[in-house]
Design a protein around this motif. Structure first.
Motif, PDB file in Angstrom:
ATOM      1  N   PRO A  58       0.846  -1.194   0.000  1.00 35.35           N
ATOM      2  CA  PRO A  58       0.000   0.000   0.000  1.00 35.35           C
ATOM      3  C   PRO A  58       0.886   1.250   0.000  1.00 35.35           C
ATOM      4  CG  PRO A  58      -0.041  -1.055   2.146  1.00 35.35           C
ATOM      5  CD  PRO A  58       0.757  -1.947   1.235  1.00 35.35           C
ATOM      6  N   LEU A  59       0.289   2.383  -0.276  1.00 34.66           N
ATOM      7  CA  LEU A  59       1.032   3.631  -0.411  1.00 34.66           C
ATOM      8  C   LEU A  59       0.369   4.708   0.427  1.00 34.66           C
ATOM      9  CD1 LEU A  59       3.227   5.258  -1.993  1.00 34.66           C
ATOM     10  CD2 LEU A  59       1.434   5.724  -3.664  1.00 34.66           C
ATOM     11  N   ILE A  60       1.175   5.545   1.077  1.00 36.63           N
ATOM     12  CA  ILE A  60       0.659   6.664   1.862  1.00 36.63           C
ATOM     13  C   ILE A  60       1.307   7.938   1.347  1.00 36.63           C
ATOM     14  CG2 ILE A  60       0.509   7.690   4.157  1.00 36.63           C
ATOM     15  CD1 ILE A  60       0.672   4.828   5.288  1.00 36.63           C
ATOM     16  N   VAL A  61       0.473   8.944   0.993  1.00 32.52           N
ATOM     17  CA  VAL A  61       0.996  10.209   0.471  1.00 32.52           C
ATOM     18  C   VAL A  61       0.358  11.383   1.204  1.00 32.52           C
ATOM     19  CG1 VAL A  61       1.391   9.218  -1.818  1.00 32.52           C
ATOM     20  CG2 VAL A  61      -0.723  10.416  -1.372  1.00 32.52           C
TER      21      VAL A  61
ATOM     22  N   GLY B 162       8.444  16.899  17.088  1.00 31.18           N
ATOM     23  CA  GLY B 162       8.886  17.778  16.006  1.00 31.18           C
ATOM     24  C   GLY B 162       9.720  17.114  14.938  1.00 31.18           C
ATOM     25  N   GLU B 163       9.688  15.791  14.853  1.00 32.74           N
ATOM     26  CA  GLU B 163      10.497  15.087  13.861  1.00 32.74           C
ATOM     27  C   GLU B 163       9.658  14.491  12.740  1.00 32.74           C
ATOM     28  OE1 GLU B 163      12.831  12.196  15.863  1.00 32.74           O
ATOM     29  OE2 GLU B 163      13.842  13.656  17.127  1.00 32.74           O
ATOM     30  N   GLY B 164       8.357  14.663  12.772  1.00 33.14           N
ATOM     31  CA  GLY B 164       7.496  14.082  11.750  1.00 33.14           C
ATOM     32  C   GLY B 164       7.372  14.980  10.534  1.00 33.14           C
ATOM     33  N   GLY B 165       6.567  14.542   9.569  1.00 30.34           N
ATOM     34  CA  GLY B 165       6.371  15.298   8.345  1.00 30.34           C
ATOM     35  C   GLY B 165       5.503  16.518   8.509  1.00 30.34           C
ATOM     36  N   GLY B 166       4.727  16.591   9.590  1.00 27.61           N
ATOM     37  CA  GLY B 166       3.922  17.767   9.848  1.00 27.61           C
ATOM     38  C   GLY B 166       2.516  17.715   9.296  1.00 27.61           C
ATOM     39  N   GLU B 167       2.171  16.706   8.533  1.00 24.71           N
ATOM     40  CA  GLU B 167       0.828  16.603   7.980  1.00 24.71           C
ATOM     41  C   GLU B 167      -0.116  15.996   9.000  1.00 24.71           C
ATOM     42  OE1 GLU B 167      -0.113  17.807   5.132  1.00 24.71           O
ATOM     43  OE2 GLU B 167       1.873  18.317   4.398  1.00 24.71           O
ATOM     44  N   ALA B 168      -1.268  16.642   9.212  1.00 21.15           N
ATOM     45  CA  ALA B 168      -2.247  16.112  10.162  1.00 21.15           C
ATOM     46  C   ALA B 168      -2.943  14.874   9.598  1.00 21.15           C
ATOM     47  CB  ALA B 168      -3.272  17.179  10.508  1.00 21.15           C
ATOM     48  N   PHE B 169      -3.152  14.851   8.278  1.00 16.95           N
ATOM     49  CA  PHE B 169      -3.790  13.714   7.620  1.00 16.95           C
ATOM     50  C   PHE B 169      -2.986  13.297   6.416  1.00 16.95           C
ATOM     51  CE2 PHE B 169      -7.251  15.761   9.862  1.00 16.95           C
ATOM     52  CZ  PHE B 169      -7.864  14.671  10.458  1.00 16.95           C
ATOM     53  N   GLN B 170      -3.072  12.019   6.074  1.00 13.17           N
ATOM     54  CA  GLN B 170      -2.431  11.473   4.894  1.00 13.17           C
ATOM     55  C   GLN B 170      -3.455  10.613   4.158  1.00 13.17           C
ATOM     56  OE1 GLN B 170       0.779   9.508   6.968  1.00 13.17           O
ATOM     57  NE2 GLN B 170       2.189  11.136   6.423  1.00 13.17           N
TER      58      GLN B 170
ATOM     59  N   GLY C  34      -6.744   2.759 -11.910  1.00 21.19           N
ATOM     60  CA  GLY C  34      -6.734   1.341 -11.600  1.00 21.19           C
ATOM     61  C   GLY C  34      -7.720   1.023 -10.490  1.00 21.19           C
ATOM     62  N   ASP C  35      -7.600  -0.166  -9.948  1.00 15.38           N
ATOM     63  CA  ASP C  35      -8.476  -0.632  -8.867  1.00 15.38           C
ATOM     64  C   ASP C  35      -7.854  -0.239  -7.530  1.00 15.38           C
ATOM     65  OD1 ASP C  35     -10.463  -1.895  -7.444  1.00 15.38           O
ATOM     66  OD2 ASP C  35      -9.558  -3.884  -7.628  1.00 15.38           O
ATOM     67  N   VAL C  36      -7.953   1.054  -7.214  1.00 17.42           N
ATOM     68  CA  VAL C  36      -7.303   1.620  -6.035  1.00 17.42           C
ATOM     69  C   VAL C  36      -8.360   2.198  -5.111  1.00 17.42           C
ATOM     70  CG1 VAL C  36      -5.662   3.352  -5.221  1.00 17.42           C
ATOM     71  CG2 VAL C  36      -5.247   2.172  -7.373  1.00 17.42           C
ATOM     72  N   ARG C  37      -8.271   1.857  -3.830  1.00 18.19           N
ATOM     73  CA  ARG C  37      -9.156   2.420  -2.802  1.00 18.19           C
ATOM     74  C   ARG C  37      -8.356   3.409  -1.983  1.00 18.19           C
ATOM     75  NH1 ARG C  37      -9.185  -2.571  -3.210  1.00 18.19           N
ATOM     76  NH2 ARG C  37      -7.990  -3.022  -1.329  1.00 18.19           N
ATOM     77  N   GLN C  38      -8.976   4.532  -1.661  1.00 21.64           N
ATOM     78  CA  GLN C  38      -8.265   5.527  -0.861  1.00 21.64           C
ATOM     79  C   GLN C  38      -9.019   5.817   0.430  1.00 21.64           C
ATOM     80  OE1 GLN C  38      -7.849   9.142  -3.042  1.00 21.64           O
ATOM     81  NE2 GLN C  38     -10.003   9.308  -3.549  1.00 21.64           N
ATOM     82  N   THR C  39      -8.265   5.998   1.493  1.00 21.73           N
ATOM     83  CA  THR C  39      -8.824   6.358   2.792  1.00 21.73           C
ATOM     84  C   THR C  39      -7.914   7.407   3.414  1.00 21.73           C
ATOM     85  OG1 THR C  39      -7.602   4.576   3.891  1.00 21.73           O
ATOM     86  CG2 THR C  39      -9.871   4.086   3.225  1.00 21.73           C
ATOM     87  N   PHE C  40      -8.500   8.236   4.268  1.00 16.40           N
ATOM     88  CA  PHE C  40      -7.704   9.203   5.024  1.00 16.40           C
ATOM     89  C   PHE C  40      -7.281   8.567   6.328  1.00 16.40           C
ATOM     90  CE2 PHE C  40      -9.900  12.177   2.248  1.00 16.40           C
ATOM     91  CZ  PHE C  40      -8.878  13.050   1.931  1.00 16.40           C
ATOM     92  N   GLN C  41      -6.073   8.873   6.762  1.00 18.40           N
ATOM     93  CA  GLN C  41      -5.608   8.402   8.055  1.00 18.40           C
ATOM     94  C   GLN C  41      -4.837   9.529   8.717  1.00 18.40           C
ATOM     95  OE1 GLN C  41      -3.157   4.986   7.098  1.00 18.40           O
ATOM     96  NE2 GLN C  41      -1.306   6.143   7.474  1.00 18.40           N
ATOM     97  N   SER C  42      -4.775   9.467  10.021  1.00 16.59           N
ATOM     98  CA  SER C  42      -4.070  10.490  10.785  1.00 16.59           C
ATOM     99  C   SER C  42      -2.580  10.404  10.512  1.00 16.59           C
ATOM    100  CB  SER C  42      -4.337  10.301  12.281  1.00 16.59           C
ATOM    101  OG  SER C  42      -3.534  11.188  13.031  1.00 16.59           O
ATOM    102  N   GLY C  43      -1.967  11.548  10.309  1.00 14.03           N
ATOM    103  CA  GLY C  43      -0.534  11.598  10.089  1.00 14.03           C
ATOM    104  C   GLY C  43       0.223  11.880  11.366  1.00 14.03           C
ATOM    105  N   VAL C  44      -0.486  12.003  12.473  1.00 14.84           N
ATOM    106  CA  VAL C  44       0.149  12.308  13.743  1.00 14.84           C
ATOM    107  C   VAL C  44       0.716  11.023  14.344  1.00 14.84           C
ATOM    108  CG1 VAL C  44      -0.205  13.232  16.061  1.00 14.84           C
ATOM    109  CG2 VAL C  44      -1.412  14.236  14.119  1.00 14.84           C
ATOM    110  N   THR C  45       2.004  11.052  14.631  1.00 11.09           N
ATOM    111  CA  THR C  45       2.671   9.901  15.228  1.00 11.09           C
ATOM    112  C   THR C  45       3.462  10.356  16.448  1.00 11.09           C
ATOM    113  OG1 THR C  45       4.696  10.181  13.941  1.00 11.09           O
ATOM    114  CG2 THR C  45       2.955   8.821  12.952  1.00 11.09           C
ATOM    115  N   PHE C  46       4.071   9.420  17.105  1.00  5.92           N
ATOM    116  CA  PHE C  46       4.921   9.718  18.254  1.00  5.92           C
ATOM    117  C   PHE C  46       6.031  10.688  17.860  1.00  5.92           C
ATOM    118  CE2 PHE C  46       8.497   8.646  21.088  1.00  5.92           C
ATOM    119  CZ  PHE C  46       7.891   8.946  22.306  1.00  5.92           C
ATOM    120  N   ARG C  47       6.606  10.505  16.666  1.00  7.82           N
ATOM    121  CA  ARG C  47       7.673  11.390  16.185  1.00  7.82           C
ATOM    122  C   ARG C  47       7.166  12.809  15.976  1.00  7.82           C
ATOM    123  NH1 ARG C  47      11.015   9.006  11.398  1.00  7.82           N
ATOM    124  NH2 ARG C  47      12.054  10.972  11.826  1.00  7.82           N
TER     125      ARG C  47
END
Length: 71
Positions: free
Chosen positions: A10-13, A40-48, A23-36
């Protein structure tokens, strides 16, 4: 840039980098907030966007502003 999605890989962007998919691709939103992110070490996106299935996802390397603004 074209990225392949398969059942095994799977791919997360970031929403600002997403352009289209095909193609036959399903998309869902997920939280981009992690422990990192909390330290202050994460990508900064609230959702991916998570893509699963079999197909292609088109993204651009530099983010653009979305219609909804920053997500």
């Amino acid at each position: 840039m074209v990225l392949r999605v398969s059942p095994q890989y799977p791919l997360i962007v970031d929403p600002g980098a997403y352009i289209a998919h095909q193609g036959d691709v399903r998309q869902t939103f997920q939280s981009g907030v992690t422990f990192r992110t909390l330290f202050g070490e994460g990508g900064g996106e609230a959702f991916q966007i998570r893509f699963e299935g079999d197909g292609l996802v088109y993204v651009q390397p530099s983010e653009r502003n979305t219609i909804a603004g920053d997500l």
